[in-house]
Design a protein around this motif. Structure first.
Motif, PDB file in Angstrom:
ATOM      1  N   ARG A  64     -13.867   3.409  -5.470  1.00 16.37           N
ATOM      2  CA  ARG A  64     -13.510   2.837  -4.180  1.00 16.37           C
ATOM      3  C   ARG A  64     -12.286   1.940  -4.301  1.00 16.37           C
ATOM      4  O   ARG A  64     -11.380   1.996  -3.468  1.00 16.37           O
ATOM      5  N   LEU A  65     -12.241   1.130  -5.350  1.00 13.88           N
ATOM      6  CA  LEU A  65     -11.090   0.257  -5.559  1.00 13.88           C
ATOM      7  C   LEU A  65      -9.818   1.067  -5.757  1.00 13.88           C
ATOM      8  O   LEU A  65      -8.752   0.697  -5.262  1.00 13.88           O
ATOM      9  N   ILE A  66      -9.934   2.176  -6.460  1.00 10.01           N
ATOM     10  CA  ILE A  66      -8.763   3.027  -6.685  1.00 10.01           C
ATOM     11  C   ILE A  66      -8.349   3.723  -5.388  1.00 10.01           C
ATOM     12  O   ILE A  66      -7.154   3.818  -5.068  1.00 10.01           O
ATOM     13  N   ASN A  67      -9.315   4.189  -4.606  1.00 10.74           N
ATOM     14  CA  ASN A  67      -9.007   4.910  -3.370  1.00 10.74           C
ATOM     15  C   ASN A  67      -8.341   4.026  -2.328  1.00 10.74           C
ATOM     16  O   ASN A  67      -7.455   4.490  -1.599  1.00 10.74           O
ATOM     17  N   ILE A  68      -8.764   2.768  -2.217  1.00 11.05           N
ATOM     18  CA  ILE A  68      -8.151   1.901  -1.217  1.00 11.05           C
ATOM     19  C   ILE A  68      -6.874   1.248  -1.736  1.00 11.05           C
ATOM     20  O   ILE A  68      -6.239   0.483  -1.033  1.00 11.05           O
ATOM     21  N   LYS A  69      -6.521   1.591  -2.981  1.00 13.30           N
ATOM     22  CA  LYS A  69      -5.286   1.110  -3.609  1.00 13.30           C
ATOM     23  C   LYS A  69      -5.199  -0.411  -3.638  1.00 13.30           C
ATOM     24  O   LYS A  69      -4.155  -0.990  -3.337  1.00 13.30           O
ATOM     25  N   SER A  70      -6.315  -1.016  -4.002  1.00 14.18           N
ATOM     26  CA  SER A  70      -6.311  -2.466  -4.152  1.00 14.18           C
ATOM     27  C   SER A  70      -5.589  -2.826  -5.442  1.00 14.18           C
ATOM     28  O   SER A  70      -5.309  -1.974  -6.294  1.00 14.18           O
ATOM     29  N   TYR A  71      -5.295  -4.099  -5.605  1.00 12.26           N
ATOM     30  CA  TYR A  71      -4.601  -4.571  -6.799  1.00 12.26           C
ATOM     31  C   TYR A  71      -5.423  -4.243  -8.049  1.00 12.26           C
ATOM     32  O   TYR A  71      -4.890  -3.749  -9.039  1.00 12.26           O
ATOM     33  N   ARG A  72      -6.719  -4.506  -7.983  1.00 10.25           N
ATOM     34  CA  ARG A  72      -7.580  -4.224  -9.123  1.00 10.25           C
ATOM     35  C   ARG A  72      -7.623  -2.735  -9.448  1.00 10.25           C
ATOM     36  O   ARG A  72      -7.639  -2.329 -10.612  1.00 10.25           O
ATOM     37  N   GLY A  73      -7.639  -1.896  -8.406  1.00 10.92           N
ATOM     38  CA  GLY A  73      -7.660  -0.456  -8.619  1.00 10.92           C
ATOM     39  C   GLY A  73      -6.381   0.043  -9.255  1.00 10.92           C
ATOM     40  O   GLY A  73      -6.405   0.884 -10.159  1.00 10.92           O
ATOM     41  N   LEU A  74      -5.241  -0.472  -8.795  1.00 13.82           N
ATOM     42  CA  LEU A  74      -3.964  -0.051  -9.368  1.00 13.82           C
ATOM     43  C   LEU A  74      -3.822  -0.501 -10.816  1.00 13.82           C
ATOM     44  O   LEU A  74      -3.301   0.225 -11.657  1.00 13.82           O
ATOM     45  N   ARG A  75      -4.280  -1.713 -11.124  1.00 11.21           N
ATOM     46  CA  ARG A  75      -4.234  -2.200 -12.500  1.00 11.21           C
ATOM     47  C   ARG A  75      -5.131  -1.338 -13.389  1.00 11.21           C
ATOM     48  O   ARG A  75      -4.808  -1.065 -14.538  1.00 11.21           O
ATOM     49  N   ARG A  76      -6.251  -0.916 -12.852  1.00 14.76           N
ATOM     50  CA  ARG A  76      -7.160  -0.090 -13.635  1.00 14.76           C
ATOM     51  C   ARG A  76      -6.541   1.267 -13.932  1.00 14.76           C
ATOM     52  O   ARG A  76      -6.683   1.801 -15.027  1.00 14.76           O
ATOM     53  N   VAL A  98      -7.175  -6.473 -15.543  1.00 15.38           N
ATOM     54  CA  VAL A  98      -7.503  -6.519 -14.134  1.00 15.38           C
ATOM     55  C   VAL A  98      -7.667  -7.946 -13.628  1.00 15.38           C
ATOM     56  O   VAL A  98      -7.382  -8.247 -12.487  1.00 15.38           O
ATOM     57  N   ARG A  99      -8.104  -8.845 -14.483  1.00 15.51           N
ATOM     58  CA  ARG A  99      -8.532 -10.167 -14.025  1.00 15.51           C
ATOM     59  C   ARG A  99      -7.541 -11.278 -14.337  1.00 15.51           C
ATOM     60  O   ARG A  99      -7.938 -12.402 -14.613  1.00 15.51           O
ATOM     61  N   GLY A 100      -6.271 -11.002 -14.300  1.00 13.52           N
ATOM     62  CA  GLY A 100      -5.281 -12.058 -14.374  1.00 13.52           C
ATOM     63  C   GLY A 100      -4.878 -12.488 -15.764  1.00 13.52           C
ATOM     64  O   GLY A 100      -4.199 -13.501 -15.919  1.00 13.52           O
TER      65      GLY A 100
END
Length: 114
Positions: A81-93, A99-101
């Motif tokens: 889901r994080l990858i599909n919505i292209k969130s920052y965490r998903g893109l880093r993954r 992922v966590r700064g």
């Protein structure tokens, strides 16, 4: 050897530590399971009867704990889901970066390998 929720439980371990080897059950949940069923923490797995094993399984079902493959599926869906919505965490993954700064200038070698 006792199989419980797709996990081998070593017979020489106490029930407290053996239950915490199951994916999704930590020390706190393991302690609560032992306490609710009236088991001693020092009770060895080899001394469990079939009735006691069934009681453990029923208690885990009743308490709606997500364990083993069900928990892994949920975690995979969260990451997708994080990858599909292209969130920052998903893109880093996707890029294989932390992922966590965490810093990437000198460290993060292990994150890039994954």
């Amino acid at each position: 050897m006792v199989y419980l929720l797709e996990t081998k439980l070593l017979e020489t371990k106490s029930i407290f530590f053996a239950l915490s080897t199951i994916y999704g059950i930590g020390k706190t949940q393991s302690f609560l399971i032992c306490k609710r069923l009236g088991f001693s923490i020092n009770l060895k797995v080899k001394h469990l009867s079939n009735d006691q094993i069934i009681k453990i399984l029923k208690l885990i079902e009743v308490s709606n704990l997500r364990v083993t493959s069900e928990l892994k599926k949920i975690q995979i869906l969260i990451l997708k889901r994080l990858i599909n919505i292209k969130s920052y965490r998903g893109l880093r993954r996707i890029k294989g970066l932390p992922v966590r700064g965490q810093r990437t200038h000198t460290n993060a070698r292990s994150a890039r390998k994954k």
